[in-house]
Design a protein around this motif. Structure first.
Motif, PDB file in Angstrom:
ATOM      1  N   UNK A   1      41.382  30.190  49.838  1.00 36.34           N
ATOM      2  CA  UNK A   1      41.104  31.640  50.106  1.00 36.34           C
ATOM      3  C   UNK A   1      41.424  32.519  48.933  1.00 36.34           C
ATOM      4  N   UNK A   2      41.055  33.634  48.925  1.00 37.33           N
ATOM      5  CA  UNK A   2      41.264  34.719  48.078  1.00 37.33           C
ATOM      6  C   UNK A   2      42.620  34.832  47.512  1.00 37.33           C
ATOM      7  N   UNK A   3      42.918  35.222  46.378  1.00 33.15           N
ATOM      8  CA  UNK A   3      44.370  35.728  46.286  1.00 33.15           C
ATOM      9  C   UNK A   3      44.441  37.165  46.330  1.00 33.15           C
ATOM     10  N   UNK A   4      43.225  37.964  46.383  1.00 32.97           N
ATOM     11  CA  UNK A   4      43.274  39.301  46.218  1.00 32.97           C
ATOM     12  C   UNK A   4      42.060  39.700  46.886  1.00 32.97           C
ATOM     13  N   UNK A   5      41.790  40.982  47.598  1.00 37.78           N
ATOM     14  CA  UNK A   5      40.623  41.415  48.000  1.00 37.78           C
ATOM     15  C   UNK A   5      40.738  42.828  47.850  1.00 37.78           C
ATOM     16  N   UNK A   6      39.793  43.671  47.189  1.00 36.75           N
ATOM     17  CA  UNK A   6      39.939  44.901  46.610  1.00 36.75           C
ATOM     18  C   UNK A   6      38.779  45.756  47.036  1.00 36.75           C
ATOM     19  N   UNK A   7      38.831  46.686  47.986  1.00 34.33           N
ATOM     20  CA  UNK A   7      37.863  47.519  48.357  1.00 34.33           C
ATOM     21  C   UNK A   7      37.727  48.839  47.436  1.00 34.33           C
TER      22      UNK A   7
END
Length: 340
Positions: A280-286
């Motif tokens: 899974x991702x270590x970060x998600x940025x909108x």
């Protein structure tokens, strides 16, 4: 399920049956947030023990709704039957109860003009509860009745400082609702991982709206977004994967959610191998890239330094909606204690 029939049926219950049900003791203490479907067997047992003289035909509306919620909550609800209408949608507070610093409110939403309400309808995290005290709240979609086009919800409220809230008046307001939601959770068969660029072009976002993940805080301040390269994959209507590339040794995958402010389209991408192991991702940025902040994206960042990506497949989980309902629904009512 007709909300008025539910209130009428609740009023027809003999007090002794309610008292018997309230005295029923469970051997296992249940958590506050209850998985409604898992309570079916317990609910049947409670009603078998507590109301043996009542046939289902005599108890239809109340029984059918109580069948879907926790017995501990259902036994205590007191009729309220206060409603309002706007934009062809009827909003009703069916019943409520309060014990100490916690309250439960049972509401229904019915489309009286069309077919905009369905089993996927939610309140778009757009409901508000105006109280004379600080509190936290949550909303749970319980059921949908196709015949009456009515969705029912359970609202839970907790007073922050744990003081009793008996006798207080609250106002429950809703401004927006979503329905016709679709869910996708499958392999991204049309996403070619060979297209991942080792030297992608990047741009500075015009605004970052938020995000999450273990590395979000350290990445957000100097975040550079991938420059959109076109639609690489569209797993479901309203969701487009628009860029992939390695930035500072981390894999970035960019997703554009169509009309996210109106539809609440959202989701995530993950990788899974034949052993069932997931990444899974270590970060998600909108973020947005235009001056009007209308073009909105989410970029998912992965640390694959010790991973052979050829052994994994990309999966996507997405939730979309294409029916956005606006209106002004507001009901004020008192919170009363249950009868002991």
């Amino acid at each position: 399920m007709n909300a008025k029939k539910f209130s009428d049926a609740m009023g027809e219950l003999d007090n002794k049956y309610i008292d018997e049900a309230l005295n029923y003791k469970k051997k296992v203490k249940k958590p506050i947030w209850i998985k409604w479907g898992a309570m079916v067997a317990s609910l049947l047992l409670v009603f078998t023990m507590s109301v043996p003289a009542l046939a289902a035909a005599d108890f239809g509306p109340a029984y059918n709704l109580l069948y879907k919620v926790s017995p501990a909550i259902a036994q205590k609800l007191k009729p309220v039957s206060m409603s309002c209408e706007d934009n062809g949608i009827k909003f009703e507070v069916i019943s409520a109860y309060v014990e100490g610093n916690e309250a439960k409110i049972f509401i229904s939403v019915q489309d009286i003009d069309g077919d905009r309400i369905d089993e996927t309808t939610d309140l778009f995290d757009n409901f508000s509860i105006n109280t004379p005290f600080d509190c936290s709240s949550s909303c749970e979609n319980i059921s949908y009745d196709t015949e009456t086009k009515t969705a029912t919800f359970l609202i839970s409220i907790s007073q922050w400082n744990e003081k009793d809230i008996i006798g207080e008046k609250i106002t429950f307001c809703v401004r927006e609702m979503l329905s016709n939601k679709q869910e996708y959770d499958a392999i991204l068969t049309n996403l070619d991982l060979i297209q991942i660029s080792a030297t992608p072009k990047t741009i500075t976002p015009t605004q970052i709206f938020g995000g999450g993940g273990t590395n979000y805080n350290e990445m957000k301040n100097n975040f550079q977004a991938l420059k959109t390269t076109g639609i690489l994959c569209s797993p479901i209507a309203g969701v487009d994967i628009t860029a992939m590339g390695y930035v500072d040794g981390k894999l970035h995958i960019q997703v554009k959610y169509e009309d996210s402010l109106e539809t609440d389209n959202h989701g995530y991408i993950y990788f899974k191998n034949d052993k069932g192991e997931e990444i899974h991702c270590i970060a998600n940025i909108a973020f947005s890239t235009d001056s009007e902040h209308q073009e909105r994206y989410v970029e998912y960042v992965y640390d694959l330094s010790d991973v052979d990506l050829t052994q994994y497949k990309a999966y996507g989980y997405f939730v979309t909606s294409d029916t956005h309902i606006e209106g002004n629904w507001s009901v004020t009512f008192p919170l009363e204690s249950i009868s002991q």
